[in-house]
Design an enzyme around this catalytic site. Structure first.
Site, PDB file in Angstrom:
ATOM      1  N   CYS A  78       0.887  -1.181   0.000  1.00  0.00           N
ATOM      2  CA  CYS A  78       0.000   0.000   0.000  1.00  0.00           C
ATOM      3  C   CYS A  78       0.920   1.224   0.000  1.00  0.00           C
ATOM      4  O   CYS A  78       1.057   1.916   1.008  1.00  0.00           O
ATOM      5  CB  CYS A  78      -0.907   0.006   1.220  1.00  0.00           C
ATOM      6  SG  CYS A  78      -1.855  -1.506   1.471  1.00  0.00           S
ATOM      7  N   ALA A  79       1.547   1.490  -1.138  1.00  0.00           N
ATOM      8  CA  ALA A  79       2.685   2.414  -1.182  1.00  0.00           C
ATOM      9  C   ALA A  79       2.310   3.876  -1.006  1.00  0.00           C
ATOM     10  O   ALA A  79       3.113   4.674  -0.523  1.00  0.00           O
ATOM     11  CB  ALA A  79       3.440   2.235  -2.504  1.00  0.00           C
ATOM     12  N   GLY A  80       1.087   4.262  -1.419  1.00  0.00           N
ATOM     13  CA  GLY A  80       0.707   5.667  -1.327  1.00  0.00           C
ATOM     14  C   GLY A  80       1.657   6.547  -2.112  1.00  0.00           C
ATOM     15  O   GLY A  80       2.037   6.227  -3.245  1.00  0.00           O
ATOM     16  N   GLY A  89       4.707   7.000  -1.406  1.00  0.00           N
ATOM     17  CA  GLY A  89       6.006   6.357  -1.533  1.00  0.00           C
ATOM     18  C   GLY A  89       7.083   6.706  -0.531  1.00  0.00           C
ATOM     19  O   GLY A  89       8.240   6.356  -0.743  1.00  0.00           O
ATOM     20  N   GLY A  90       6.730   7.337   0.591  1.00  0.00           N
ATOM     21  CA  GLY A  90       7.764   7.666   1.579  1.00  0.00           C
ATOM     22  C   GLY A  90       8.500   6.431   2.074  1.00  0.00           C
ATOM     23  O   GLY A  90       9.734   6.408   2.143  1.00  0.00           O
ATOM     24  N   LYS A  91       7.743   5.378   2.397  1.00  0.00           N
ATOM     25  CA  LYS A  91       8.369   4.139   2.882  1.00  0.00           C
ATOM     26  C   LYS A  91       9.043   3.394   1.735  1.00  0.00           C
ATOM     27  O   LYS A  91      10.089   2.767   1.922  1.00  0.00           O
ATOM     28  CB  LYS A  91       7.328   3.268   3.579  1.00  0.00           C
ATOM     29  CG  LYS A  91       6.739   3.908   4.833  1.00  0.00           C
ATOM     30  CD  LYS A  91       5.719   3.005   5.493  1.00  0.00           C
ATOM     31  CE  LYS A  91       5.031   3.726   6.637  1.00  0.00           C
ATOM     32  NZ  LYS A  91       4.113   4.798   6.147  1.00  0.00           N
ATOM     33  N   ASP A 135       1.331  -1.484   4.837  1.00  0.00           N
ATOM     34  CA  ASP A 135       0.983  -0.314   5.646  1.00  0.00           C
ATOM     35  C   ASP A 135      -0.505  -0.074   5.374  1.00  0.00           C
ATOM     36  O   ASP A 135      -0.881   0.674   4.482  1.00  0.00           O
ATOM     37  CB  ASP A 135       1.843   0.882   5.233  1.00  0.00           C
ATOM     38  CG  ASP A 135       1.584   2.104   6.100  1.00  0.00           C
ATOM     39  OD1 ASP A 135       0.897   1.962   7.129  1.00  0.00           O
ATOM     40  OD2 ASP A 135       2.047   3.203   5.733  1.00  0.00           O
ATOM     41  N   CYS A 179      -0.903   3.247  11.214  1.00  0.00           N
ATOM     42  CA  CYS A 179      -0.654   4.429  12.055  1.00  0.00           C
ATOM     43  C   CYS A 179      -1.896   4.653  12.920  1.00  0.00           C
ATOM     44  O   CYS A 179      -2.392   5.762  13.060  1.00  0.00           O
ATOM     45  CB  CYS A 179      -0.302   5.663  11.224  1.00  0.00           C
ATOM     46  SG  CYS A 179      -1.471   6.034   9.910  1.00  0.00           S
TER      47      CYS A 179
END
Length: 420
Positions: free
Chosen positions: A231-233, A235-237, A302, A355
């Protein structure tokens, strides 16, 4: 900047709109500022800070605003502005009655207020956390949530060491230090403009909360591996995982939102990573996922969640979420975790993270997964971090809390597929 009367009215107008909770507070605030282009950068900062101060302490300020005169939104706006600018700054722009009321409420000891009011949490969240913390620690957590989060950066190991980043920030007149736990983390004092610095434009830093960085350390990808950020969104992680892999192997960034993945592209270009493959999927059951079944060394999930661990940044979430919205999320979280698990090869690892600060989205989801998937075993998070020389008393699960760790609230569990 110096406060003026016009800003009180603008703060009141925006606050009344935000308190309808028709959508995210940051989106409502952005829309308001687009509709008022004459407001300068500093004026927008004054208004936004006051509005978010009210969202953090809405229960406390609502209790105080039961007295006083004028509209409820104006009383709340004045309390928010007093919190962020001081009572003296308001004095020239309020009536005698308002000034006397502000003076009166400023002398009220917060400790004299009922605990439920002081925590500034809806009853259902308060009750959920009261099963985990005693009253004293719950009050500490609530107090930590009432202050904005610090600005954390991650030094991109592909391009710079943490010491080099700290030296460059110091040369630019920006005060910063190393984060307590994350090996590449940098905590900046204040909110300086970073986007014009060569450090940022050259991809040597990324904005990322220390808790999010520790989550990537828990995945612990190795060079040359095949890794999926499920669940990259934006892409911070993903970027942190790619840097940990030293741009080797293959790193897939899955997401169902084309808009979120589009935000990854400029960040990816700055990062210098060449091992990241963004992939748009239609759901957790997409055929693109099935083609990788049983082939992946590490998978990070995530999961979409309530976001209640991010209340320092998004204080409106505690008023917009509800027990019903959590009940809606849980089947989705379980489905995503089960789908992601199919990717993991024997001996590979799956990290489930949120989170959120609620057991219902965290421990309960993992416990049910392990019961349904005996081929997976829980690996103690504390040991995984210790293997990377990160000392953090966290036990079987990674549980990060604003009052204990000065990070956002994070949860994560490491699950390993038994080798055949």
């Amino acid at each position: 900047m110096k406060l003026h009367g016009f800003l009180i009215g603008q703060t009141e107008t925006l606050l009344a709109e935000v308190l309808k909770f028709a959508g995210p507070a940051d989106a409502t605030t952005s829309r308001f500022f687009r509709a008022h282009p004459k407001l300068g950068h500093a004026e927008r900062g004054v208004i936004a800070e006051a509005v978010f101060a009210v969202l953090r302490r809405k229960m406390e300020y609502g209790h105080l605003a039961e007295s006083g005169s004028g509209s409820p939104a104006r009383r709340l706006a004045l309390l928010g502005l007093m919190q962020t600018n001081g009572r003296g700054a308001l004095r020239p722009f309020v009536s005698e009655a308002e000034h006397a009321w502000l003076e009166h409420v400023s002398k009220i000891d917060p400790a004299s207020l009922p605990l439920r009011v002081r925590t500034n949490l809806p009853d259902w969240i308060h009750q959920a956390l009261a099963t985990r913390f005693d009253a004293a620690e719950l009050a500490q957590l609530a107090a930590a949530l009432n202050y904005p989060a610090p600005l954390d950066l991650r030094a991109n190991a592909q391009k710079a060491t943490r010491d080099q980043v700290l030296a460059a920030l110091k040369a630019s007149g920006i005060e910063a230090g190393a984060t307590p736990f994350a090996p590449y983390g940098v905590r900046v004092v204040g909110k300086p403009a970073l986007t014009k610095l060569a450090l940022f434009t050259d991809g040597m830093i990324e904005v990322q909360d220390e808790g999010s960085q520790l989550l990537c350390s828990l995945v612990a990808p190795k060079r040359g591996e095949m890794v999926v950020d499920f669940c990259a969104g934006a892409g911070g992680k993903t970027l942190a995982l790619g840097a940990a892999m030293r741009s080797t192997g293959r790193l897939y960034a899955f997401d169902v939102s084309e808009k979120r993945l589009a935000k990854l592209k400029p960040r990816l270009a700055r990062s210098g990573l060449s091992n990241v493959n963004p992939v748009l999927i239609d759901s957790e059951h997409d055929a693109k996922i099935k083609r990788l079944a049983g082939k992946i060394d590490r998978v990070l999930v995530d999961a979409p969640c309530s976001g209640l661990g991010t209340l320092r940044r998004n204080p409106d979430l505690k008023w917009r979420q509800s027990p019903a919205s959590i009940d809606e999320l849980r089947p989705k979280q379980a489905s995503i975790l089960a789908s992601a698990a199919r990717l993991v090869k024997p001996g590979g690892r799956l990290v489930y993270a949120t989170c959120s600060v609620l057991d219902a989205e965290n421990e309960q989801i993992v416990a049910q997964f392990v019961a349904d998937h005996p081929e997976f075993v829980l690996v103690p998070a504390q040991q995984v971090l210790a293997d990377q020389r990160i000392t953090l008393e966290t036990g079987d699960y990674l549980s990060l809390w604003p009052h204990r760790h000065a990070t956002d609230g994070f949860f994560a569990a490491v699950l390993e597929r038994r080798a055949r």
